[in-house]
Design a protein around this motif. Structure first.
Motif, mmCIF file in Angstrom:
data_model
loop_
_atom_site.group_PDB
_atom_site.id
_atom_site.type_symbol
_atom_site.label_atom_id
_atom_site.label_comp_id
_atom_site.label_asym_id
_atom_site.label_seq_id
_atom_site.Cartn_x
_atom_site.Cartn_y
_atom_site.Cartn_z
ATOM 1 N N HIS A 22 -5.633 -8.993 1.389
ATOM 2 C CA HIS A 22 -5.493 -8.149 0.208
ATOM 3 C C HIS A 22 -6.112 -8.898 -0.955
ATOM 4 O O HIS A 22 -5.729 -10.031 -1.251
ATOM 5 C CB HIS A 22 -4.016 -7.822 -0.053
ATOM 6 N N ARG A 23 -7.081 -8.253 -1.598
ATOM 7 C CA ARG A 23 -7.827 -8.878 -2.685
ATOM 8 C C ARG A 23 -7.499 -8.210 -4.015
ATOM 9 O O ARG A 23 -6.880 -7.164 -4.050
ATOM 10 C CB ARG A 23 -9.325 -8.752 -2.428
ATOM 11 N N ASN A 24 -7.959 -8.819 -5.081
ATOM 12 C CA ASN A 24 -7.787 -8.289 -6.428
ATOM 13 C C ASN A 24 -6.317 -8.064 -6.772
ATOM 14 O O ASN A 24 -5.943 -7.042 -7.327
ATOM 15 C CB ASN A 24 -8.587 -6.995 -6.616
ATOM 16 N N LEU A 25 -5.509 -9.023 -6.414
ATOM 17 C CA LEU A 25 -4.082 -8.968 -6.724
ATOM 18 C C LEU A 25 -3.787 -9.883 -7.904
ATOM 19 O O LEU A 25 -4.572 -10.770 -8.235
ATOM 20 C CB LEU A 25 -3.261 -9.453 -5.518
ATOM 21 N N ASP A 26 -2.649 -9.649 -8.522
ATOM 22 C CA ASP A 26 -2.087 -10.597 -9.482
ATOM 23 C C ASP A 26 -0.839 -11.157 -8.820
ATOM 24 O O ASP A 26 0.188 -10.487 -8.749
ATOM 25 C CB ASP A 26 -1.716 -9.902 -10.793
ATOM 26 N N THR A 35 -5.177 -14.504 -6.375
ATOM 27 C CA THR A 35 -5.761 -13.164 -6.421
ATOM 28 C C THR A 35 -5.928 -12.541 -5.039
ATOM 29 O O THR A 35 -6.262 -11.373 -4.934
ATOM 30 C CB THR A 35 -7.135 -13.181 -7.122
ATOM 31 N N THR A 36 -5.724 -13.321 -3.982
ATOM 32 C CA THR A 36 -5.817 -12.808 -2.623
ATOM 33 C C THR A 36 -4.631 -13.306 -1.806
ATOM 34 O O THR A 36 -4.069 -14.360 -2.096
ATOM 35 C CB THR A 36 -7.116 -13.253 -1.909
ATOM 36 N N SER A 61 1.428 -7.984 -7.785
ATOM 37 C CA SER A 61 1.068 -6.684 -8.362
ATOM 38 C C SER A 61 -0.421 -6.444 -8.173
ATOM 39 O O SER A 61 -1.169 -7.354 -7.810
ATOM 40 C CB SER A 61 1.428 -6.628 -9.850
ATOM 41 N N ARG A 62 -0.809 -5.204 -8.432
ATOM 42 C CA ARG A 62 -2.215 -4.832 -8.390
ATOM 43 C C ARG A 62 -2.648 -4.479 -9.810
ATOM 44 O O ARG A 62 -1.962 -3.700 -10.477
ATOM 45 C CB ARG A 62 -2.422 -3.627 -7.485
ATOM 46 N N HIS A 65 -2.030 -0.928 -11.761
ATOM 47 C CA HIS A 65 -0.905 -0.183 -11.194
ATOM 48 C C HIS A 65 0.363 -0.635 -11.906
ATOM 49 O O HIS A 65 0.571 -1.838 -12.099
ATOM 50 C CB HIS A 65 -0.787 -0.435 -9.689
ATOM 51 N N PHE A 68 5.359 -3.564 -9.648
ATOM 52 C CA PHE A 68 5.137 -4.845 -8.989
ATOM 53 C C PHE A 68 6.344 -5.137 -8.117
ATOM 54 O O PHE A 68 7.405 -4.540 -8.260
ATOM 55 C CB PHE A 68 4.895 -5.974 -10.005
ATOM 56 N N LEU A 111 2.416 -4.055 0.155
ATOM 57 C CA LEU A 111 0.969 -4.182 0.001
ATOM 58 C C LEU A 111 0.212 -3.196 0.886
ATOM 59 O O LEU A 111 -0.842 -2.695 0.505
ATOM 60 C CB LEU A 111 0.510 -5.606 0.319
#
Length: 126
Positions: A22-26, A35-36, A61-62, A65, A68, A111
């Motif tokens: 999963h990419r582009n995460l916080d 971020t991944t 979180s994303r 969105h 979280f 996720l």
């Protein structure tokens, strides 16, 4: 070829089934920001919550969105897991778990867009 970190041999071959990433995460865990996440990394970081300097929290979180998910380790055996919305002080879902692996499973489900296990846990907690 040698791996610089471990001095062990490694090959440039992917496993039979490549891991889901999963990419582009916080992701905030202790004092770190990621971020991944792979499933293995998620389990690892949850297992280290008791040892992090920034506190025993992991928040995922994303970007873009509103909700979280986070887990808080409040004893050697208890993890509190909740889904929150920053727009509200109310939690959207929560449960207490007895081990980190259960917390990792529910975060991974979140996720992956699967909420049935967390929904079932909440019903059981009520």
């Amino acid at each position: 070829m040698k791996n610089d970190d471990t001095a062990d041999e490694w090959t440039d071959v992917l496993p039979r089934t490549a891991p889901t990433i999963h990419r582009n995460l916080d992701v905030t865990v202790g004092g770190r920001t990621l971020t991944t996440l792979t499933r293995t990394q998620l389990s690892y970081w949850i297992s280290k919550l008791q040892y992090t300097r920034g506190g025993p929290f992991m928040t995922v979180s994303r970007p873009g969105h509103p909700e979280f998910i986070q887990t808080y380790r409040h004893s050697d055996t208890d993890y509190y897991l909740e889904i929150r919305s920053p727009d509200s002080r109310d939690e959207l879902a929560s449960t207490t778990l007895r081990d980190g692996e259960s917390a990792a499973e529910l975060i991974w489900d979140w996720l992956e867009g699967r909420g049935s296990r967390l929904d079932a846990r909440q019903r059981d907690d009520s």
